[in-house]
Write a protein that holds these residues in place. Structure first.
Motif, mmCIF file in Angstrom:
data_model
loop_
_atom_site.group_PDB
_atom_site.id
_atom_site.type_symbol
_atom_site.label_atom_id
_atom_site.label_comp_id
_atom_site.label_asym_id
_atom_site.label_seq_id
_atom_site.Cartn_x
_atom_site.Cartn_y
_atom_site.Cartn_z
ATOM 1 N N THR A 368 -6.341 2.995 26.341
ATOM 2 C CA THR A 368 -6.278 3.956 25.229
ATOM 3 C C THR A 368 -7.588 3.927 24.431
ATOM 4 N N TYR A 369 -7.721 4.866 23.494
ATOM 5 C CA TYR A 369 -8.883 4.836 22.597
ATOM 6 C C TYR A 369 -8.432 4.458 21.193
ATOM 7 N N LEU A 370 -7.413 3.612 21.140
ATOM 8 C CA LEU A 370 -6.847 3.213 19.862
ATOM 9 C C LEU A 370 -7.098 1.735 19.622
ATOM 10 N N ALA A 371 -7.529 1.414 18.420
ATOM 11 C CA ALA A 371 -7.748 0.005 18.077
ATOM 12 C C ALA A 371 -6.641 -0.408 17.111
ATOM 13 N N TRP A 372 -5.947 -1.469 17.485
ATOM 14 C CA TRP A 372 -4.784 -1.917 16.710
ATOM 15 C C TRP A 372 -5.252 -3.101 15.857
ATOM 16 N N LEU A 373 -5.463 -2.823 14.589
ATOM 17 C CA LEU A 373 -6.087 -3.821 13.716
ATOM 18 C C LEU A 373 -5.041 -4.692 13.027
ATOM 19 N N ASP A 374 -5.239 -5.983 13.132
ATOM 20 C CA ASP A 374 -4.362 -6.931 12.430
ATOM 21 C C ASP A 374 -4.958 -7.139 11.039
ATOM 22 N N MET A 375 -4.283 -6.560 10.034
ATOM 23 C CA MET A 375 -4.807 -6.640 8.661
ATOM 24 C C MET A 375 -3.840 -7.416 7.775
ATOM 25 N N ARG A 376 -3.085 -8.319 8.398
ATOM 26 C CA ARG A 376 -2.049 -9.027 7.626
ATOM 27 C C ARG A 376 -2.633 -9.777 6.435
ATOM 28 N N GLU A 377 -3.819 -10.363 6.655
ATOM 29 C CA GLU A 377 -4.410 -11.141 5.550
ATOM 30 C C GLU A 377 -4.781 -10.233 4.375
ATOM 31 N N VAL A 378 -5.280 -9.041 4.696
ATOM 32 C CA VAL A 378 -5.667 -8.113 3.620
ATOM 33 C C VAL A 378 -4.405 -7.588 2.926
ATOM 34 N N VAL A 379 -3.402 -7.246 3.721
ATOM 35 C CA VAL A 379 -2.137 -6.743 3.162
ATOM 36 C C VAL A 379 -1.577 -7.762 2.169
ATOM 37 N N SER A 380 -1.662 -9.027 2.550
ATOM 38 C CA SER A 380 -1.126 -10.059 1.672
ATOM 39 C C SER A 380 -2.049 -10.268 0.454
ATOM 40 N N ALA A 381 -3.367 -10.244 0.699
ATOM 41 C CA ALA A 381 -4.313 -10.474 -0.411
ATOM 42 C C ALA A 381 -4.188 -9.406 -1.498
ATOM 43 N N ILE A 382 -3.870 -8.183 -1.115
ATOM 44 C CA ILE A 382 -3.785 -7.132 -2.152
ATOM 45 C C ILE A 382 -2.335 -6.926 -2.605
ATOM 46 N N ASN A 383 -1.468 -7.801 -2.138
ATOM 47 C CA ASN A 383 -0.066 -7.753 -2.560
ATOM 48 C C ASN A 383 0.572 -6.390 -2.250
ATOM 49 N N ALA A 384 0.288 -5.892 -1.059
ATOM 50 C CA ALA A 384 0.656 -4.515 -0.712
ATOM 51 C C ALA A 384 2.166 -4.285 -0.692
ATOM 52 N N GLU A 385 2.900 -5.322 -0.345
ATOM 53 C CA GLU A 385 4.349 -5.122 -0.231
ATOM 54 C C GLU A 385 4.963 -4.794 -1.601
ATOM 55 N N ALA A 386 4.638 -5.618 -2.578
ATOM 56 C CA ALA A 386 5.183 -5.401 -3.928
ATOM 57 C C ALA A 386 4.671 -4.078 -4.495
ATOM 58 N N LYS A 387 3.409 -3.791 -4.224
ATOM 59 C CA LYS A 387 2.819 -2.563 -4.781
ATOM 60 C C LYS A 387 3.469 -1.326 -4.132
ATOM 61 N N GLY A 392 7.094 3.261 -4.710
ATOM 62 C CA GLY A 392 8.095 4.025 -3.956
ATOM 63 C C GLY A 392 7.591 4.456 -2.590
ATOM 64 N N LEU A 393 6.645 3.689 -2.029
ATOM 65 C CA LEU A 393 6.126 4.029 -0.700
ATOM 66 C C LEU A 393 6.988 3.376 0.373
ATOM 67 N N LYS A 394 6.922 3.952 1.579
ATOM 68 C CA LYS A 394 7.779 3.504 2.683
ATOM 69 C C LYS A 394 7.552 2.051 3.069
ATOM 70 N N SER A 395 6.297 1.607 3.028
ATOM 71 C CA SER A 395 6.000 0.258 3.510
ATOM 72 C C SER A 395 4.670 -0.224 2.949
ATOM 73 N N ALA A 396 4.424 -1.516 3.112
ATOM 74 C CA ALA A 396 3.152 -2.106 2.677
ATOM 75 C C ALA A 396 1.982 -1.421 3.385
ATOM 76 N N GLU A 397 2.216 -1.022 4.646
ATOM 77 C CA GLU A 397 1.132 -0.395 5.419
ATOM 78 C C GLU A 397 0.842 1.020 4.908
ATOM 79 N N HIS A 398 1.860 1.699 4.360
ATOM 80 C CA HIS A 398 1.604 3.006 3.744
ATOM 81 C C HIS A 398 0.803 2.827 2.457
ATOM 82 N N TYR A 399 1.085 1.733 1.758
ATOM 83 C CA TYR A 399 0.268 1.427 0.578
ATOM 84 C C TYR A 399 -1.182 1.153 1.026
ATOM 85 N N MET A 400 -1.283 0.386 2.099
ATOM 86 C CA MET A 400 -2.609 0.037 2.646
ATOM 87 C C MET A 400 -3.389 1.310 3.008
#
Ligand code: PLP
Length: 451
Positions: A368-387, A392-400
């Motif tokens: 494929t021409y798709l790169a699947w990036l593991d950004m778990r550390e960034v998601v956690s560093a910016i507290n994306a889940e709580a934010k 009212g966003l669907k997920s931490a990744e939508h916040y990201m």
């Protein structure tokens, strides 16, 4: 065509390829070779007759990848679209020539036969992938989705379960909605190298009496897995044993990276396993013809095929047929030069992410021409889940996604769209000129450093 994006225009005006480096020296930087595979030897990245480094401005062409994002976020807040899976390159010239020729005949009434297209499809599959497809089994569809929906309607009663090994293509969930079926997600296991493997126990445990279909993605969007013959046989054997039909979506089959191999499900050396499957393909990923709405499916099992055809209605579009046939008949040299370029894009992305994006991990995709990036550390560093919850966003990744738009002006797709296992990941489409990938990594680096 509008030229309104500040930094992107700057990139163009400054002669991005010259400023950042040609394809060839960027590859040296990444320390990779580019000639590979039987079909790919025709050209080295940076050579050949097509200039994939050219930044071809798609803004103003009503594209999802660029215009939709500008509509959503505003031109000021958006610079590079790396989301939806189509390519930013100018089409293969043979496609434009065929469309121009057909357009000279100024009548657009109903078209008659698609046999010539079907013949081109059979030739391509045999010559490129070594799989013989009987022409009478090829069914032309107006997309992979209409075919998949027809197959699900044919084999899976409403409310029954459909197995998917996740993370997998997000569009599959819409096919389930149309067929009133329910997802049964079998999360894959990611090893310490960042490679995904089947969780065989979990997979088999999901092949229950109320499960009738397995949606296989080969090569897998978004992880890039090119499934081995051994893996495919094991999937096929288990599905056959439990009365589950394999629906093999192989739309990404032409994108196989250096040293990797695409094994068509239909080429497996076990007739019973192959007869328990249908294959869904399209020319639209290979030659970026998604807007032309043309795809196809086939099966070696005439009973299964007829059942699916019963539920399938194709609306065929003249220009789609013309463009698709031209691509398969005459587009191979263009693709042969594109593949090493994309391979080098993957290698470049892997090397540059490791060097410039702290907290982001990427293992070069197999296909494929798709790169699947593991950004778990960034998601956690910016507290994306709580934010995300607060916003009212669907997920931490939508916040990201929003966070990256605001701070980097780069659009990536949220990993949670791809089912269980997509948490903390983002999908980046690298089918774009390398200077733009370089620029995107710069912008992402700035955002991450400011976190
Ligand atoms: C795995 C997969 N299947 C199907 C599609 C869509 O196919 P189509 O536009 O032909 O319906 C995509 C598009 O990204 C895809 O990645």
């Amino acid at each position: 065509m509008e030229q309104g994006i500040g930094r992107r225009s700057f990139l163009k005006g400054a002669g991005a390829a010259a400023a950042i480096g040609t394809a060839a020296n960027i590859i040296n930087l990444a320390g990779t070779q580019t000639a590979f595979g039987n079909h790919h030897a025709a050209s080295e990245a940076g050579g050949g007759s097509f200039d994939f480094d050219e930044i071809y401005d798609r803004v103003g062409s009503n594209s999802v990848k660029w215009d939709q994002q500008i509509g959503k976020y505003g031109a000021k807040n958006f610079e590079i679209g790396m989301g939806i899976a189509d390519m930013d390159f100018k089409a293969a010239p043979c496609i434009t020539e065929a469309l121009t020729k057909r357009s000279a005949h100024e009548n657009w009434g109903y078209m008659d036969s698609t046999e010539s297209l079907k013949e081109a499809i059979c030739t391509w599959n045999e010559e490129r992938h070594g799989v013989k497809v009987a022409q009478e089994t090829v069914t032309i569809a107006s997309g992979v989705h209409p075919g998949l929906i027809a197959a699900l309607l044919a084999v899976s009663p409403p409310a029954s379960k459909v197995v998917m090994n996740t993370p997998t293509y997000n569009g599959f969930w819409t096919d389930l909605r149309w067929s009133r079926t329910v997802a049964s997600e079998s999360p894959m296991i990611k090893d310490s190298e960042g490679v995904y493997h089947m969780d065989w126990d979990d997979f088999e445990s999901r092949l229950t009496p109320d499960t009738h279909a397995f949606l296989l993605c080969n090569p897998q969007n978004p992880t890039g897995n090119c499934w081995s013959e051994e893996d495919l046989l094991r999937m096929g054997e288990l599905c056959l044993k439990h009365g589950v039909t394999v629906l093999a979506d192989e739309i990404h089959c032409d994108f196989v990276m250096k040293g990797q191999k695409y094994t068509p499900f239909a080429s497996l050396p076990d007739k019973a396993i192959v007869d328990n499957s249908l294959t869904f393909k399209a020319i639209s990923k290979t030659f970026s013809l998604a807007g032309m709405k043309n795809a196809y499916f086939f099966s070696t099992n005439p009973v299964l095929l007829e059942r699916v055809r019963y539920f399938h209605r194709a609306d065929i579009n003249t220009l789609g047929v013309v463009a698709n046939e031209a691509a398969y008949r005459e587009g191979a040299p263009w693709l042969d030069q594109l593949l090493p370029y994309l391979d080098a894009n993957h290698a470049f992305t892997e090397a540059q992410i490791a060097k410039r994006l702290p907290g982001v991990h990427y293992k070069k995709a197999q296909g494929t021409y798709l790169a699947w990036l593991d950004m778990r550390e960034v998601v956690s560093a910016i507290n994306a889940e709580a934010k995300a919850e607060k916003a009212g966003l669907k997920s931490a990744e939508h916040y990201m996604e929003q966070w990256l738009i605001e701070r980097a002006h780069v659009q990536l797709n949220p990993g949670s769209n791809y089912g269980a296992g997509g948490e903390g990941h983002m999908r980046m489409n690298i089918a774009t000129p390398r200077p733009l990938i370089d620029r995107a990594i710069d912008l992402l680096a700035g955002a991450i450093r400011s976190a």
